[in-house]
Design an enzyme around this catalytic site. Structure first.
Site, PDB file in Angstrom:
ATOM      1  N   ASP A 155       0.839  -1.209   0.000  1.00 23.46           N
ATOM      2  CA  ASP A 155       0.000   0.000   0.000  1.00 23.46           C
ATOM      3  C   ASP A 155       0.875   1.261   0.000  1.00 23.46           C
ATOM      4  O   ASP A 155       0.616   2.210  -0.755  1.00 23.46           O
ATOM      5  CB  ASP A 155      -0.917  -0.025   1.234  1.00 23.46           C
ATOM      6  CG  ASP A 155      -1.768   1.230   1.335  1.00 23.46           C
ATOM      7  OD1 ASP A 155      -2.731   1.355   0.568  1.00 23.46           O
ATOM      8  OD2 ASP A 155      -1.442   2.106   2.168  1.00 23.46           O
ATOM      9  N   LYS A 174       1.251   4.338  -2.903  1.00 25.90           N
ATOM     10  CA  LYS A 174       1.196   5.787  -2.631  1.00 25.90           C
ATOM     11  C   LYS A 174       2.489   6.470  -3.074  1.00 25.90           C
ATOM     12  O   LYS A 174       2.466   7.584  -3.611  1.00 25.90           O
ATOM     13  CB  LYS A 174       0.939   6.016  -1.135  1.00 25.90           C
ATOM     14  CG  LYS A 174      -0.453   5.538  -0.711  1.00 25.90           C
ATOM     15  CD  LYS A 174      -0.546   5.432   0.799  1.00 25.90           C
ATOM     16  CE  LYS A 174      -1.935   5.014   1.244  1.00 25.90           C
ATOM     17  NZ  LYS A 174      -1.976   4.597   2.643  1.00 25.90           N
TER      18      LYS A 174
HETATM   19  N1  HSE Z   1      -4.788   1.010   4.699  1.00 27.13           N
HETATM   20  C1  HSE Z   1      -4.376   2.343   4.474  1.00 27.13           C
HETATM   21  C2  HSE Z   1      -3.511   2.792   5.636  1.00 27.13           C
HETATM   22  C3  HSE Z   1      -5.588   3.229   4.343  1.00 27.13           C
HETATM   23  O1  HSE Z   1      -3.509   2.147   6.682  1.00 27.13           O
HETATM   24  O2  HSE Z   1      -2.790   3.785   5.484  1.00 27.13           O
HETATM   25  C4  HSE Z   1      -5.231   4.650   3.971  1.00 27.13           C
HETATM   26  O3  HSE Z   1      -4.747   4.720   2.677  1.00 27.13           O
END
Ligand code: HSE
Ligand code: NDP
Length: 440
Positions: free
Chosen positions: A203, A207
């Site tokens: 994740d 980003k």
């Molecule tokens: N799962 C992601 C986090 C959600 O914990 O940052 C926000 O993008």
């Protein structure tokens, strides 16, 4: 108030963020329409669970068929909050082909398919808002794309996964176990549908891919990001780092120099006095270095229903405000004009230079430390600090912790292989990269 009719929104997904968006749009409707110049209404929503009380209370038409919403001729903006690559990609492309604008919080989708999606939007003359895709409620996309547009951006470093930061904070402050804290992050709505995306750095890499593109004007290149998560961080490493004046944070780092761009996501030791070291729990922070502005730090909630809704609703308002603007005069999706993206190469991790924390499990006898330091010296790797601990009761090995000055990763790989080949070293060397995030 304006005489324009209300703008109708189609919502895909009524989970954590979908629920947050519904509540924020309803609660702040009056202020939002004063800002946008028009009333904004969710008229049609798709969800798998059609018992959504949120939607029923708000009087929204509900369907189990997302395509029905995307093909609804009354809708101007599709808000995609399903998550994942498919069917999100196909639905977004269909919405754009239907002439609708799109707002999404889906970083996986933008990082992997953004180049295709933005090309489709450009062809259709429509907009794609994705503020919520990076750092939850922090308006970092707008800040980099518009507020810092006069700068040559040199690097961006951030805590950009709330779940991972929440886990590291709870482990350090309360000595809690990893699985227990992860379960709490899931219950609070912070984690991804597949929480390995949070824990293994995927994740954060999504980003970082987006941040690097808008910072450096390069195409989205998720496949070239070096990714390491937090699952192998132990409480001992957290404690040793603290004793040496550092804190372990999971960082996304994008940096460019004359050789190319570095895109990397990994646990990182940073000095305790660095502001990022104080960012705790689900909070995120992004430090940006521009040639004119110097360092700027952006801080806020990185996940959760309403902080994320804050960013989604801001994008919706932006789209509504610019509905009548000639598409060629809108802010470009990736900050730079689409035909002006650069082909700056992304460097392999072996070419990256950084400092290192090394933890060795060594036999408790004289000469071992000398062997290790010789291996490092032979490769011009300078040592900043050494910490040798007492062996735990009953153990025959001692932990040795070394901090090094900057060295190219390739050379460090060779040194680690040579150290691990010593018969006095009994376990793989633990290596955590270290950054001082100074003004260079
Ligand atoms: N799962 C992601 C986090 C959600 O914990 O940052 C926000 O993008
Ligand atoms: P949730 O899992 O809570 O919500 C997703 C919703 O979409 C669920 O209600 C799900 O239904 C529904 N859904 C999934 N696929 C379909 C489909 N094919 N048709 C109809 N409905 C479907 O996720 P979040 O709200 O947490 O996340 C949504 C997006 O926002 C993701 O891209 C995420 O990465 C992003 N995001 C999330 C943040 C957060 O803090 N949670 C922060 C920033 C971004 P069902 O429940 O029945 O499966």
């Amino acid at each position: 108030m304006s005489s324009y009719p209300p703008v109708k929104i189609g919502l895909l997904g009524l989970g954590t963020v979908g629920g947050g968006v519904t509540h924020v749009l309803a609660r702040n409707a009056e202020e939002i329409s004063r800002r946008a110049g028009r009333e904004i209404l969710i008229s049609h929503a798709a969800a798998r669970n059609l018992d959504s009380t949120t939607a029923r209370t708000a009087g929204i038409k509900l369907t189990g068929e997302a395509l029905e919403v995307v093909n609804d001729p009354d809708i101007s903006i599709i808000v995609e909050l399903l998550g994942g690559y498919e069917p999100a990609r196909s639905l977004v492309l269909r919405a754009l082909a239907n002439g609708k604008h799109v707002v999404t919080a889906n970083k996986a989708l933008i990082a992997k398919h953004g180049n295709e999606i933005f090309a489709a939007a450009q062809a259709a003359g429509t907009m794609v808002g994705f503020e919520a895709a990076v750092a939850g409620g922090i308006p970092i996309i707008k800040a980099i794309r518009e507020g810092l547009a006069g700068n040559r951006l040199e690097w961006v470093a951030g805590i950009i996964n709330g779940t991972a930061n929440f886990i590291l904070t709870e482990m350090r402050d309360k000595g809690r176990d990893f699985p227990d804290v992860l379960a709490e992050a899931q219950a609070l709505g912070y984690a991804e549908a597949d929480p390995t995306f949070d824990v293994e750095g995927i994740d954060a890499a999504h980003k970082l891919t987006i941040l690097a593109s808008i910072a450096f004007g390069i195409p989205l290149q998720f496949d070239k990001v070096y990714i390491e998560g937090i699952s192998r961080i132990t409480r001992e490493d957290v404690a040793y780092a603290e004793q040496l004046g550092y804190r372990i944070k999971h960082l996304g780092i994008a940096r460019r120099d004359e050789r190319g761009a570095q895109l990397r996501v990994h646990p990182t030791l940073i000095p305790q006095r660095q502001l990022l070291a104080s960012v705790s729990g689900v909070m995120n922070a992004v430090l940006v270095r521009g040639d004119a502005v110097g360092q700027s730090l952006f801080y806020g909630a990185g996940a959760g229903a309403e902080p994320t809704a804050s960013a989604v609703v801001a994008d919706i308002i932006d789209v509504v405000r610019t509905l009548t603007v000639d598409p060629d005069n809108r802010v470009p999706h990736l900050a730079f004009q689409p035909d002006a993206l650069s082909d700056l190469p992304v460097l392999p991790m072996t070419e990256v230079e950084t400092c290192y924390y090394l933890r060795l499990q060594a036999v408790d006898r004289s000469g071992v430390l000398a062997d290790v330091t010789r291996i490092l010296a032979d490769r011009d790797i300078s040592i900043e600090a050494v910490l040798q601990k007492e062996p735990p009761p009953g153990a025959r090995d001692v932990p040795i912790i070394l901090l090094t000055y900057r060295v190219r990763e390739q050379r460090m790989n060779e040194a680690i292989a040579a150290i691990e080949a010593l018969d006095s070293i009994h376990a793989p060397v633990v290596r955590i990269r270290m950054e001082h995030l100074n003004s260079d």
